[in-house]
Design a protein around this motif. Structure first.
Motif, short mmCIF file in Angstrom:
data_model
loop_
_atom_site.label_atom_id
_atom_site.label_comp_id
_atom_site.label_asym_id
_atom_site.label_seq_id
_atom_site.Cartn_x
_atom_site.Cartn_y
_atom_site.Cartn_z
N ARG A 185 -36.17 94.34 6.55
CA ARG A 185 -35.72 95.74 6.71
C ARG A 185 -36.91 96.68 6.73
NH1 ARG A 185 -30.37 95.43 3.08
NH2 ARG A 185 -29.05 94.52 4.70
N LYS A 186 -37.84 96.41 5.86
CA LYS A 186 -39.03 97.28 5.75
C LYS A 186 -39.77 97.30 7.10
CE LYS A 186 -42.44 99.08 3.28
NZ LYS A 186 -42.40 100.10 2.31
N ILE A 187 -40.02 96.12 7.66
CA ILE A 187 -40.80 96.07 8.91
C ILE A 187 -39.97 96.64 10.06
CG2 ILE A 187 -42.02 94.54 10.56
CD1 ILE A 187 -43.44 94.89 7.82
N GLU A 188 -38.67 96.37 10.07
CA GLU A 188 -37.81 96.96 11.10
C GLU A 188 -37.93 98.48 11.09
OE1 GLU A 188 -34.12 93.83 11.64
OE2 GLU A 188 -33.88 95.53 10.25
N ALA A 189 -37.89 99.05 9.89
CA ALA A 189 -37.97 100.51 9.77
C ALA A 189 -39.35 101.00 10.21
CB ALA A 189 -37.68 100.92 8.33
N LEU A 190 -40.38 100.26 9.81
CA LEU A 190 -41.73 100.72 10.12
C LEU A 190 -42.05 100.65 11.61
CD1 LEU A 190 -43.90 99.30 7.20
CD2 LEU A 190 -43.48 101.70 7.77
N VAL A 191 -41.64 99.57 12.27
CA VAL A 191 -42.03 99.45 13.70
C VAL A 191 -41.41 100.54 14.55
CG1 VAL A 191 -42.60 96.99 13.80
CG2 VAL A 191 -40.26 97.69 14.14
N SER A 192 -40.28 101.10 14.07
CA SER A 192 -39.67 102.14 14.90
C SER A 192 -40.45 103.46 14.81
CB SER A 192 -38.21 102.35 14.47
OG SER A 192 -38.20 102.74 13.13
N LYS A 193 -41.30 103.61 13.79
CA LYS A 193 -42.04 104.88 13.75
C LYS A 193 -43.56 104.72 13.73
CE LYS A 193 -41.06 105.28 8.85
NZ LYS A 193 -40.01 105.18 8.00
N ASP A 194 -44.04 103.51 13.49
CA ASP A 194 -45.48 103.32 13.41
C ASP A 194 -45.96 102.54 14.64
OD1 ASP A 194 -48.01 102.30 12.92
OD2 ASP A 194 -47.67 101.94 10.79
N ASN A 195 -46.57 103.30 15.58
CA ASN A 195 -46.95 102.67 16.85
C ASN A 195 -47.93 101.53 16.70
OD1 ASN A 195 -45.37 103.99 18.55
ND2 ASN A 195 -46.88 105.59 19.10
N ALA A 196 -48.90 101.74 15.81
CA ALA A 196 -49.93 100.70 15.65
C ALA A 196 -49.30 99.40 15.16
CB ALA A 196 -51.00 101.17 14.67
N LEU A 197 -48.42 99.53 14.17
CA LEU A 197 -47.78 98.33 13.64
C LEU A 197 -46.89 97.69 14.70
CD1 LEU A 197 -47.29 96.48 11.18
CD2 LEU A 197 -45.27 97.86 10.68
N SER A 198 -46.20 98.53 15.44
CA SER A 198 -45.31 98.00 16.47
C SER A 198 -46.11 97.20 17.50
CB SER A 198 -44.56 99.17 17.09
OG SER A 198 -44.13 98.85 18.35
N GLU A 199 -47.30 97.71 17.86
CA GLU A 199 -48.13 96.97 18.82
C GLU A 199 -48.62 95.65 18.22
OE1 GLU A 199 -51.23 99.44 20.47
OE2 GLU A 199 -49.67 100.77 21.24
N GLU A 200 -48.97 95.73 16.94
CA GLU A 200 -49.43 94.49 16.27
C GLU A 200 -48.34 93.43 16.31
OE1 GLU A 200 -52.25 96.58 12.99
OE2 GLU A 200 -50.70 95.25 12.19
N VAL A 201 -47.13 93.86 15.99
CA VAL A 201 -46.02 92.91 15.95
C VAL A 201 -45.75 92.34 17.35
CG1 VAL A 201 -43.53 92.73 15.56
CG2 VAL A 201 -44.97 93.88 13.88
N GLU A 202 -45.84 93.22 18.36
CA GLU A 202 -45.62 92.73 19.74
C GLU A 202 -46.70 91.73 20.13
OE1 GLU A 202 -43.04 92.96 21.72
OE2 GLU A 202 -42.20 93.94 19.97
N SER A 203 -47.93 92.02 19.74
CA SER A 203 -49.02 91.10 20.09
C SER A 203 -48.83 89.76 19.39
CB SER A 203 -50.36 91.75 19.76
OG SER A 203 -51.24 90.84 19.24
N LEU A 204 -48.36 89.81 18.15
CA LEU A 204 -48.11 88.54 17.42
C LEU A 204 -47.00 87.76 18.13
CD1 LEU A 204 -48.30 89.94 13.79
CD2 LEU A 204 -49.72 88.10 14.69
N LYS A 205 -45.97 88.48 18.56
CA LYS A 205 -44.86 87.79 19.25
C LYS A 205 -45.37 87.12 20.52
CE LYS A 205 -40.84 90.46 17.81
NZ LYS A 205 -39.90 91.49 18.18
N ARG A 206 -46.22 87.87 21.25
CA ARG A 206 -46.75 87.29 22.50
C ARG A 206 -47.54 86.03 22.20
NH1 ARG A 206 -47.62 92.49 24.06
NH2 ARG A 206 -49.79 92.47 23.41
N GLN A 207 -48.40 86.10 21.18
CA GLN A 207 -49.22 84.92 20.85
C GLN A 207 -48.34 83.73 20.50
OE1 GLN A 207 -52.47 85.59 17.97
NE2 GLN A 207 -52.15 87.76 18.32
#
Ligand SMILES: Nc1ncnc2c1ncn2[C@@H]1O[C@H](COP(=O)(O)OP(=O)(O)OP(=O)(O)O)[C@@H](O)[C@H]1O
Length: 470
Positions: free
Chosen positions: A445-467
């Motif tokens: 829940r914490k990360i779900e909430a954060l990625v919707s407002k924190d661009n840097a974290l959202s990009e990090e998570v997307e990059s991890l998913k891609r890897q």
């Protein structure tokens, strides 16, 4: 040495130990001796040149400051190689039988120039594939560093200073570790100047067990330590307490004697959970290089080189560029599938006497492509990729540590485990060091909430998913 000097030396050693940590201390300083103190300078000795240069390069300042904490007037540390300052005193007792007099692990300098061929041959390295050479290894973004380091190792000459030891290469399945290690072995042995031995960890294990059974363990150890470059593949399979202890001795002895060790495994040293901490820290003390997944360009290069190799025996075999591009795009998994695809096209075109076409390729390699099947992501992969991205170890993620630099990566890893795998919350909790499912839910829940407002974290998570999905 006076008693007060001895006491002082003990205190300096204790300082050093707590300063660098037990593992580093045991690896590098346990065999450092005090030779004497004069005015502003302290004379220390170590048994090998390698230890000397390593300590000078990495720990000179710390050794000096530990001395200064005890004796502020000290301004210089002279480090020497022991044999040069203290001739070996022959024991007075009757000479022991030759086998029993053989030096244990730390004194292996004596084998540096000993002829090793008989024992070395008796050791019998693992079989080498003549195709796995540097000439056939294709370089791409994901393996440039590993290739450069391997080349450097292969081109070293006997007596050259060893730059990174051990060289530790890790990568997922089929990404070229064995190819690179065998290339080092071929190239290293080609000059006949050095003895390079390639062993899989299993062969190392069984060789040792077999040697123990036939009472030749001592000769086996001597032979092993008498080589110039030891190359060990698939280290993750090394098991058993006594084999690991023997591996640790061998590693220390070779490194201290200035011989090169090259290792490959499917994970970084910190994740080799079955290995003893000291071995892991020694492994991590050299150069650790990861080879990432094969990008499309690299896959294309590998396919091309496989076709060229096939053409040396089958001159009429040809694969059109459009087929190579198709295969490079479609077969993303690993190098073994690329090789398999070319073998199939070769077999098909030879048996049916037909040229390779795109249509034929699509039909022949269908099962290697599996386009609709999403890649199955494992929780261990998530932990490994997240740990690497945030520069923490996998065991940090599983530990109970609650410092910010570990908590956030752990939450991200749990979030990815929930979104990219079908595992339940309790199962994820168990795989993260036995945590409760509510902890996992909180992280998700914490990360779900954060990625919707924190661009840097959202990009990090997307990059991890891609890897992870690559
Ligand atoms: N960079 C590369 N250049 C040429 N061939 C490559 C390259 N990377 C991988 N390959 C080929 O892919 C196949 C698998 O590689 P290799 O056996 O070295 O993988 P590995 O990482 O050791 O895998 P495993 O973990 O299963 O032991 C081999 O045929 C190898 O030649």
């Amino acid at each position: 040495m006076t008693t007060s000097e001895q006491d002082r030396w003990s205190r300096v050693k204790n300082r050093l130990r707590s300063n660098v940590g037990e593992d580093v201390y045991t690896s590098w300083f346990a065999r450092m001796d005090l030779e004497g103190v004069q005015d502003e300078s302290v004379r220390l000795s170590v048994p090998t040149r390698f230890l000397k240069s390593w300590i000078q390069a990495h720990y000179a300042e710390r050794v000096l400051s530990c001395w200064q904490a005890e004796m502020p007037e000290v301004h210089r540390i002279d480090l020497t190689v022991r044999s040069a300052v203290r001739p070996v005193v022959q024991p007075k007792e009757a000479p022991a039988p030759v086998e029993a007099r053989r030096a244990p692990a730390p004194e292996l300098r004596s084998t540096a120039t000993a002829p090793v061929s008989a024992n070395h041959d008796a050791l019998g390295g693992s079989p080498l594939d003549p195709r796995l050479t540097f000439a056939s290894f294709v370089i791409g973004r994901s393996n440039t560093l590993a290739h450069a380091a391997a080349r450097q190792v292969a081109e070293g000459r006997r007596g050259d200073p060893v730059m990174f030891n051990p060289l530790y290469i890790h990568a997922g399945v089929g990404l070229g570790k064995t190819h690179l290690l065998q290339a080092v072995t071929w190239a290293g042995n080609s000059g006949n100047e050095r003895k390079v031995l390639y062993l899989t960890a299993e062969k190392f294990m069984y060789g040792f067990v077999a040697a123990l059974k036939t009472q030749t363990a001592l000769a086996f150890k001597e032979a092993l330590r008498g080589i110039d470059v030891l190359v060990i593949d698939d280290l993750q399979f090394l098991q058993g307490k006594s084999t690991q202890a023997e591996f640790c001795h061998t590693l220390n002895a070779l490194i201290d004697a200035g011989r090169q060790v090259v290792i490959a495994a499917d994970r970084p040293p910190s994740d080799l959970e079955s290995l003893d901490d000291r071995v892991r820290s020694r492994l991590a003390g050299g150069l650790v290089v990861e080879m990432g997944s094969l990008g499309e360009e690299l896959r294309h290069g590998i396919l091309k080189s496989r076709v060229a190799a096939a053409r040396t025996h089958h001159a009429t075999f040809d694969v059109p560029e459009e087929v190579l591009h198709y295969l490079a795009r479609a077969i993303t998994h690993n190098g073994r599938d690329l090789e398999g695809a070319i073998n199939r096209l070769l077999a098909h075109s030879k048996l049916n006497n037909q040229p390779v076409t795109l249509e034929m390729a699509e039909r022949e390699v269908r099962d290697l492509i599996r386009p609709s099947e999403p890649k199955r992501i494992k929780i261990e992969d998530i932990q490994r990729v997240v740990a690497r991205q945030y520069n923490v170890s996998r065991s940090d993620l599983l530990s109970s540590r609650r410092t910010a630099n570990v908590v956030r990566p752990r939450q991200v890893a749990m979030y990815l485990a929930k979104t990219l795998t079908l595992r339940s919350l309790p199962e994820i909790g168990r795989r993260f060091g036995g945590r409760d499912h509510t902890t996992v839910l909180h992280a998700v829940r914490k990360i779900e909430a954060l990625v919707s407002k924190d661009n840097a974290l959202s990009e990090e998570v997307e990059s991890l998913k891609r890897q992870l999905q690559e």
